[in-house]
Motif scaffolding. Sequence first.
Motif, PDB file in Angstrom:
ATOM      1  N   LEU A 149      -6.300  20.868 -22.560  1.00  0.00           N
ATOM      2  CA  LEU A 149      -6.999  19.865 -23.354  1.00  0.00           C
ATOM      3  C   LEU A 149      -6.296  18.524 -23.232  1.00  0.00           C
ATOM      4  O   LEU A 149      -6.949  17.475 -23.117  1.00  0.00           O
ATOM      5  CB  LEU A 149      -7.047  20.291 -24.824  1.00  0.00           C
ATOM      6  CG  LEU A 149      -7.589  19.222 -25.788  1.00  0.00           C
ATOM      7  CD1 LEU A 149      -9.086  19.032 -25.575  1.00  0.00           C
ATOM      8  CD2 LEU A 149      -7.299  19.596 -27.232  1.00  0.00           C
ATOM      9  N   PHE A 150      -4.976  18.554 -23.227  1.00  0.00           N
ATOM     10  CA  PHE A 150      -4.201  17.325 -23.104  1.00  0.00           C
ATOM     11  C   PHE A 150      -4.575  16.583 -21.817  1.00  0.00           C
ATOM     12  O   PHE A 150      -4.803  15.361 -21.830  1.00  0.00           O
ATOM     13  CB  PHE A 150      -2.707  17.650 -23.126  1.00  0.00           C
ATOM     14  CG  PHE A 150      -1.817  16.486 -22.798  1.00  0.00           C
ATOM     15  CD1 PHE A 150      -1.632  15.451 -23.705  1.00  0.00           C
ATOM     16  CD2 PHE A 150      -1.167  16.420 -21.576  1.00  0.00           C
ATOM     17  CE1 PHE A 150      -0.821  14.378 -23.401  1.00  0.00           C
ATOM     18  CE2 PHE A 150      -0.346  15.351 -21.264  1.00  0.00           C
ATOM     19  CZ  PHE A 150      -0.171  14.333 -22.174  1.00  0.00           C
ATOM     20  N   LEU A 151      -4.659  17.297 -20.700  1.00  0.00           N
ATOM     21  CA  LEU A 151      -5.004  16.664 -19.429  1.00  0.00           C
ATOM     22  C   LEU A 151      -6.400  16.049 -19.487  1.00  0.00           C
ATOM     23  O   LEU A 151      -6.616  14.922 -19.017  1.00  0.00           O
ATOM     24  CB  LEU A 151      -4.925  17.688 -18.293  1.00  0.00           C
ATOM     25  CG  LEU A 151      -3.525  18.155 -17.901  1.00  0.00           C
ATOM     26  CD1 LEU A 151      -3.600  19.229 -16.823  1.00  0.00           C
ATOM     27  CD2 LEU A 151      -2.688  16.974 -17.408  1.00  0.00           C
TER      28      LEU A 151
ATOM     29  N   GLY B 158     -15.659   4.349 -27.685  1.00  0.00           N
ATOM     30  CA  GLY B 158     -14.844   5.206 -26.818  1.00  0.00           C
ATOM     31  C   GLY B 158     -13.622   5.757 -27.517  1.00  0.00           C
ATOM     32  O   GLY B 158     -13.292   6.942 -27.393  1.00  0.00           O
ATOM     33  N   VAL B 159     -12.942   4.908 -28.274  1.00  0.00           N
ATOM     34  CA  VAL B 159     -11.755   5.359 -29.012  1.00  0.00           C
ATOM     35  C   VAL B 159     -12.140   6.405 -30.056  1.00  0.00           C
ATOM     36  O   VAL B 159     -11.454   7.431 -30.218  1.00  0.00           O
ATOM     37  CB  VAL B 159     -11.054   4.161 -29.673  1.00  0.00           C
ATOM     38  CG1 VAL B 159      -9.932   4.640 -30.595  1.00  0.00           C
ATOM     39  CG2 VAL B 159     -10.488   3.227 -28.613  1.00  0.00           C
TER      40      VAL B 159
ATOM     41  N   GLN C 133     -10.970  10.513 -30.361  1.00  0.00           N
ATOM     42  CA  GLN C 133     -10.290  11.112 -31.517  1.00  0.00           C
ATOM     43  C   GLN C 133     -10.872  12.469 -31.871  1.00  0.00           C
ATOM     44  O   GLN C 133     -10.165  13.364 -32.340  1.00  0.00           O
ATOM     45  CB  GLN C 133     -10.380  10.177 -32.723  1.00  0.00           C
ATOM     46  CG  GLN C 133      -9.745   8.815 -32.507  1.00  0.00           C
ATOM     47  CD  GLN C 133      -8.531   8.868 -31.614  1.00  0.00           C
ATOM     48  OE1 GLN C 133      -7.511   9.469 -31.940  1.00  0.00           O
ATOM     49  NE2 GLN C 133      -8.627   8.222 -30.450  1.00  0.00           N
ATOM     50  N   VAL C 134     -12.170  12.641 -31.633  1.00  0.00           N
ATOM     51  CA  VAL C 134     -12.792  13.953 -31.860  1.00  0.00           C
ATOM     52  C   VAL C 134     -12.201  14.972 -30.888  1.00  0.00           C
ATOM     53  O   VAL C 134     -11.889  16.107 -31.262  1.00  0.00           O
ATOM     54  CB  VAL C 134     -14.322  13.860 -31.688  1.00  0.00           C
ATOM     55  CG1 VAL C 134     -14.955  15.245 -31.846  1.00  0.00           C
ATOM     56  CG2 VAL C 134     -14.912  12.887 -32.714  1.00  0.00           C
TER      57      VAL C 134
ATOM     58  N   ALA D  20      -9.796  11.065 -20.313  1.00  0.00           N
ATOM     59  CA  ALA D  20     -10.809  10.399 -21.135  1.00  0.00           C
ATOM     60  C   ALA D  20     -10.282   9.085 -21.702  1.00  0.00           C
ATOM     61  O   ALA D  20     -10.973   8.054 -21.674  1.00  0.00           O
ATOM     62  CB  ALA D  20     -11.248  11.323 -22.266  1.00  0.00           C
ATOM     63  N   GLU D  21      -9.054   9.109 -22.233  1.00  0.00           N
ATOM     64  CA  GLU D  21      -8.470   7.894 -22.801  1.00  0.00           C
ATOM     65  C   GLU D  21      -8.298   6.808 -21.730  1.00  0.00           C
ATOM     66  O   GLU D  21      -8.590   5.626 -21.971  1.00  0.00           O
ATOM     67  CB  GLU D  21      -7.114   8.205 -23.448  1.00  0.00           C
ATOM     68  CG  GLU D  21      -7.198   9.037 -24.721  1.00  0.00           C
ATOM     69  CD  GLU D  21      -7.406   8.165 -25.959  1.00  0.00           C
ATOM     70  OE1 GLU D  21      -7.869   7.014 -25.816  1.00  0.00           O
ATOM     71  OE2 GLU D  21      -7.097   8.634 -27.066  1.00  0.00           O
ATOM     72  N   LEU D  22      -7.825   7.205 -20.554  1.00  0.00           N
ATOM     73  CA  LEU D  22      -7.609   6.234 -19.492  1.00  0.00           C
ATOM     74  C   LEU D  22      -8.912   5.618 -19.001  1.00  0.00           C
ATOM     75  O   LEU D  22      -8.924   4.478 -18.500  1.00  0.00           O
ATOM     76  CB  LEU D  22      -6.880   6.892 -18.311  1.00  0.00           C
ATOM     77  CG  LEU D  22      -5.455   7.394 -18.568  1.00  0.00           C
ATOM     78  CD1 LEU D  22      -4.901   8.050 -17.319  1.00  0.00           C
ATOM     79  CD2 LEU D  22      -4.542   6.260 -19.016  1.00  0.00           C
TER      80      LEU D  22
END
Length: 413
Positions: free
Chosen positions: A191-193, A169-170, A174-175, A198-200
């Motif tokens: 993209l940030f949102l 997942g990590v 990163q991609v 995705a990270e959360l």
Amino acid sequence: MTSSSTPRPAHAGGHTPGRPPLRRLTARGRDEAHRVASPLELFFDLCFVVAVAQAGLQLVHAVAEHHAGEGILNYAMVFFAIWWAWMNFTWFASAYDNDDVLYRVVTLVQIAGVLVLAAGVSRAFDEHDFVTVWLGYLIMRLAMVAQWLRAARSATGAERTTAVRYAVGVLICQVGWLGLVLLPEPARPWLFLVMVIAELCVPVLAERGFETTWHPHHIAERYGLFTIIVLGETIAAATVAVQSGVAENDALGELLPIAAGGLLIVFSAWWIYFVVPIAGRLRSNRQAFLWGYGHYVIFAAAAAIGAGLEVAVEQAVGKAHISTLSASAAVTLPTALYLLAVWALHSRHFKVGIAQQTVLPVTALLVICCTFLGDWAVLAAGVVTALAVVTGETLTARRAARGRGAKASTSAL
């Protein structure tokens, strides 16, 4: 507060004579005694605050130069990278820290990554160039992948699956973050949102079927220590700003109300955060994730208070050409946000009755009203937050006294 002399369990503590420098990265017990922050974790936090300070400094410049909206957006993006890397390491360490040589080296690589990120903060704000920030974040996250793969190698069954899910997942995220470098500027906030979501989702999805054995008291201590460090950075930033204002403009009269108000705000912020013991509520992943994720607001707001105090000082001495209202809002808005976040994550679980429950929300509203008090706005906000502490302590003492009285009456019967 932790101490380097506190004994650690034999299976996961510091190096002892005759033990190999490399050991299996196996899970620690959730009920482990004497589980406190290690010296390496404290060093890790201090290095991360370097990046926090850089983000706060650039926020000051953006607000002082009439670019508050853009500055806040850049601040939110950079601060997320700092906070998320810190948070991921903190929870991993709570479950798997074996303190061997390889673990320490990989952790130091993460520290190097945050220093690279810190070096790129000014370019991200001034030139919208996120290459260095992205590179620093990449270094930190790849080091985290290495830790998860090492944990997977030592685990079996569902635990191994969880560790592999984390690593994959990590890597996938990163991609996605590469878009901050490649996409045109208008597309980056969107993209940030997407990438934040995705990270959360990575921890939530990774721990399906197996929960990592993080330690609730260790996690609560780690978050508390980072809160202290961020508030300390706020004090340091405000002190430097006042010192500069006095030295260059001889404006002690204008700066004293800001300095006094700022101290009251920070002291009250510390008191309000630590007045309740939160570790007992961290009983499941659902509770812990919501609590841990919510600290993005607490940490970001605490750091922004320091930036706001610097803005207020610069406006008072004529270095920031913005209105008094804008300068006051730079302090009062993050203060109100901090109060609401601490109430939502901590205080409301321990308050009984409408009077206790409404102290912090009402205080946050009053702090926002202080924005319109001109040169006295920061001092007024400090007095209001200090009164919230006094009120909260008074209500708690009265309820405790009534409880003791009722118990005495029952015993007499």
